[in-house]
Design a protein around this motif. Sequence first.
Motif, PDB file in Angstrom:
ATOM      1  N   GLU A 185       0.830  -1.206   0.000  1.00 20.86           N
ATOM      2  CA  GLU A 185       0.000   0.000   0.000  1.00 20.86           C
ATOM      3  C   GLU A 185       0.864   1.256   0.000  1.00 20.86           C
ATOM      4  O   GLU A 185       0.510   2.258  -0.637  1.00 20.86           O
ATOM      5  N   ARG A 186       2.006   1.202   0.687  1.00 17.17           N
ATOM      6  CA  ARG A 186       2.900   2.361   0.689  1.00 17.17           C
ATOM      7  C   ARG A 186       3.469   2.614  -0.707  1.00 17.17           C
ATOM      8  O   ARG A 186       3.545   3.760  -1.162  1.00 17.17           O
ATOM      9  N   ASP A 187       3.833   1.546  -1.419  1.00 18.60           N
ATOM     10  CA  ASP A 187       4.344   1.716  -2.780  1.00 18.60           C
ATOM     11  C   ASP A 187       3.257   2.235  -3.717  1.00 18.60           C
ATOM     12  O   ASP A 187       3.540   3.041  -4.622  1.00 18.60           O
ATOM     13  N   PHE A 188       2.020   1.781  -3.505  1.00 22.14           N
ATOM     14  CA  PHE A 188       0.926   2.270  -4.342  1.00 22.14           C
ATOM     15  C   PHE A 188       0.688   3.762  -4.117  1.00 22.14           C
ATOM     16  O   PHE A 188       0.512   4.527  -5.081  1.00 22.14           O
ATOM     17  N   ASN A 189       0.684   4.191  -2.866  1.00 20.14           N
ATOM     18  CA  ASN A 189       0.482   5.616  -2.579  1.00 20.14           C
ATOM     19  C   ASN A 189       1.607   6.459  -3.171  1.00 20.14           C
ATOM     20  O   ASN A 189       1.375   7.596  -3.616  1.00 20.14           O
ATOM     21  N   ALA A 190       2.827   5.918  -3.190  1.00 19.59           N
ATOM     22  CA  ALA A 190       3.938   6.668  -3.778  1.00 19.59           C
ATOM     23  C   ALA A 190       3.800   6.785  -5.288  1.00 19.59           C
ATOM     24  O   ALA A 190       4.317   7.741  -5.887  1.00 19.59           O
ATOM     25  N   ALA A 191       3.132   5.823  -5.924  1.00 23.03           N
ATOM     26  CA  ALA A 191       2.952   5.847  -7.379  1.00 23.03           C
ATOM     27  C   ALA A 191       1.749   6.668  -7.819  1.00 23.03           C
ATOM     28  O   ALA A 191       1.571   6.899  -9.024  1.00 23.03           O
ATOM     29  N   MET A 192       0.917   7.120  -6.890  1.00 18.04           N
ATOM     30  CA  MET A 192      -0.257   7.904  -7.241  1.00 18.04           C
ATOM     31  C   MET A 192       0.123   9.309  -7.687  1.00 18.04           C
ATOM     32  O   MET A 192       1.061   9.913  -7.159  1.00 18.04           O
ATOM     33  N   ILE A 193      -0.609   9.817  -8.676  1.00 23.50           N
ATOM     34  CA  ILE A 193      -0.426  11.189  -9.146  1.00 23.50           C
ATOM     35  C   ILE A 193      -1.333  12.107  -8.325  1.00 23.50           C
ATOM     36  O   ILE A 193      -2.538  11.868  -8.211  1.00 23.50           O
ATOM     37  N   THR A 194      -0.756  13.142  -7.757  1.00 20.77           N
ATOM     38  CA  THR A 194      -1.507  14.123  -6.975  1.00 20.77           C
ATOM     39  C   THR A 194      -1.381  15.494  -7.626  1.00 20.77           C
ATOM     40  O   THR A 194      -0.710  15.658  -8.651  1.00 20.77           O
ATOM     41  N   ASP A 195      -2.020  16.490  -6.998  1.00 15.06           N
ATOM     42  CA  ASP A 195      -1.942  17.849  -7.529  1.00 15.06           C
ATOM     43  C   ASP A 195      -0.525  18.413  -7.445  1.00 15.06           C
ATOM     44  O   ASP A 195      -0.180  19.341  -8.185  1.00 15.06           O
ATOM     45  N   ARG A 196       0.289  17.855  -6.566  1.00 14.68           N
ATOM     46  CA  ARG A 196       1.653  18.355  -6.408  1.00 14.68           C
ATOM     47  C   ARG A 196       2.668  17.571  -7.230  1.00 14.68           C
ATOM     48  O   ARG A 196       3.849  17.887  -7.219  1.00 14.68           O
ATOM     49  N   THR A 197       2.209  16.545  -7.950  1.00 13.78           N
ATOM     50  CA  THR A 197       3.122  15.741  -8.750  1.00 13.78           C
ATOM     51  C   THR A 197       3.540  16.502 -10.009  1.00 13.78           C
ATOM     52  O   THR A 197       2.695  17.034 -10.729  1.00 13.78           O
ATOM     53  N   LYS A 198       4.835  16.555 -10.260  1.00 12.27           N
ATOM     54  CA  LYS A 198       5.370  17.155 -11.478  1.00 12.27           C
ATOM     55  C   LYS A 198       5.715  16.015 -12.442  1.00 12.27           C
ATOM     56  O   LYS A 198       6.717  15.321 -12.265  1.00 12.27           O
TER      57      LYS A 198
END
Length: 634
Positions: A386-399
Motif C-alpha cells: 500500500e505504501r508503494d501504491f500511494n507513492a505511485a499515485m499522481i496528486t496535484d503536487r506531482t510534477k
Amino acid sequence: MSKKKGSFLDQYLDKLVLGLAGLAGLYLLWAFVLSNPYGKTMGGRKYGPSEIDRFNQQQSQRILEKLQGPAEPRPYDQNKTAELTQSMTCSISRVSIAANWPVSGPTGDEQSPEDRMYAIPAIPAMEKIMVDSTRGAVRMPSEEVSPERPYTMVAAQPADLDVITISARINLQSLSNNFQQSFNGPRLMPKWKDPTYAEPVFARIEMQRRIQKSDGSWGEWETVPFTRIDPYQKMYKDLPLTTEQMTFGDVTLFLNQYKNAAVIRNILQPEQYQFLSSSMKWLPPEFALESRKLKDEADQQKQREERDRRAAERERSRNVNRPAPGGMGGMGGMPQMQPQPQPQPGRRGGRTNEPGMMGMDPMMGMEGGVQPQRPARPVRTQQDVERDFNAAMITDRTKINTLKDVLVWIHDDSARPGATYQYRVRYGVFNPIAGKNWFAPDSKQYQSHIVLWSPYSELPEPVKVPKMLHMFPMDVLANNSGVKVEIYKYYMGQWRTENFEVQPGQVIGKAIETKPKTAGGQAGGMMLMEPGMMGGMETGAPLLVDFATGTMLVDIFNTQDWLGTNYRQRAYPIMLYIDENNQMVSMAARRQFWPREITAEYNAVKQEMTKTTGQMDTMMAPMGMPREGMPMIF
C-alpha cells in the motif's frame, strides 16, 4: 339609286364621333369602376374599401396568435470560424505594428519559419502490462457525469458489475528525451528549437479487445468505450484524430486543453468505481496481484497453524489417555512424562554447556569468536504494498516532467459475464506540429495525425469473465418426470442459490424473494451507501432475486456410453433444454455424471459463495471520499 355626294369627313363624321364617345366611356368604366381606383395594395394584392377592414382584422388575429404562441427558433447563421482562427493565430492583431517591440535573438537575415524541418519522435511502448478483474455491487450513476458534477456527486443506484483493469508503466524519461531530440535537440538550427514543442502532452490511453467466438476463433479488434464514470468522456470523444476531422482552430487549441492537471490525472490514473462491499482495498493490477498473493499466503499460514494446533491437541489428548507401561498408568496411576532427548554438544542448533550460547555451534567463528549470520530477507507485507501504491499515485503536487516513469491504468466496465476477451493497450501524445509543412521526408505520413500513438502492448493470456448465473441439474425426479436444478445467481455483491423442480415445457428458474444473508461477517468489510440504495438490503428486508435462466426444459431420457480403458458401460439420464440463443443443448441430469468442466465450475461457485456470504456493515461514508480510499471486492 342615287349615291350620297360630299367629302369623306362629311360622310363619316357622325360615326367617328360615336366611336370616340364609346372609347371614352370604356375608359371611364375601367378607370373609375373596374380598376378599383379607391383600393389599397398590400402584399402584392389590391383590396377594395369593403375588403380592407376584413384584411386588417385577419392580420391582427394572426399577429395575436403569434404573440400568444411559442417563439419560433431562429437558426444561428453567424460564422465565427475565420474570426476565431485569426484570434488564435494572433491575439493582438489590432495592436499597431509600428510599436517598438523587443525582439530576442539575432535580427539579421533569418530563414522563414515555414522552412523548419522536424523528425517525429518515437513513442516508447508500455511496460509491465498486468490485468485484473474485479466484481461486485457498485454505485452506478443514474445521471450524466461531468467535470462540474463528478461521479461522487451524482445520483446513483446499486448494480452488479465486472470491471477489467489493465495497469502498465510508461517510460517518461525516454519519451521526454525523444521529444527533446526532435524539437529542441542540439542538431537543430537555433531558430528551429522550440521548448514548447519538446514537452509531450498525453492525449489518451486506448484499450482494445476482441471476443472469443463459440468455435474458438477470435473476432475483430474494437476500441473499448469510455467508462460511465469518466467526467471527461465528452471532451475525449470530441477530439479529432486527424486534421481532416478538424472544423476550426489547430492542434494548439486541443493541446492546451489537455495540459490541465485534472485532465492529465484522469487520463493516466482514471477514477475507479465505488464498490458497496469490500474485503480488500482497491489497488491497480501491479499491486493488487501482489496484495492478493500475500493475503492467500497469510490465509494458508493460518490454516497450517490451525491444523498443527488441532493435531497437537489430539496428540496431547492421546498421550493423556494412554496407560503407562507396567500397570495402572505407572506411579500412582499418573501418566509418566516421556524423557526429552538431550542435544549433543557441538551440533548446530543443539544446546551447549556455556550460558549465552544456546543454539550455537562452539566451533563457529575463528579464535573463539561467533561468525555473524546472514540477515534474513525482508518479507513484504500489505503495508509495504500500500505504501508503494500511494507513492505511485499522481496528486496535484506531482510534477510529471520530473518522473522517470509513471504508473497508469485503464478500465473496461462493459465486459459481458461469461465471455473471454483478448486485450491490448497503447497510449497517445499530441503531435504539436500537426497540419504544418515542417516534417522531415521520413515523417511526412504523420503530417495529418493529431495524436502520435505508441505500439500496441498485447496481454499474453486472454481474460475470462466469470458468469453471474449458473444452472446445475442435480438429479431427476421420480419416474423421470422432471429435473431438480440448483441455480446460483450473483446479486448485489453476493452469490445466492435456489432449488427448482422443473417439468418438461417449463422455464427453468424464476424471480423469488430471498432474505439477505446475515450469518457471519466479512473481516474488514465496509458498506458505502446512501439510505435506501440497496433496496431494503441494509435493513434486512426481503430481496427480489431473478433466478430466471432464459432456458426451457424440453425432455429427459436415459443414455448409455462406455467409460475408461476397460470400456465400462454406464447409464445415466440426460436433460434436453433450449438455451437463451434458441439452440438445443443437452446435459447430464445427475451430478456424478457431469463433465469435468461442469464439476470444476460448480466447485468454483461454491468456493466463491463462501467468500461473499456474510453480513455487510451498514456504515455511512461521505460520498466525496478521496480517490485512494475507494474499496473494491476482489
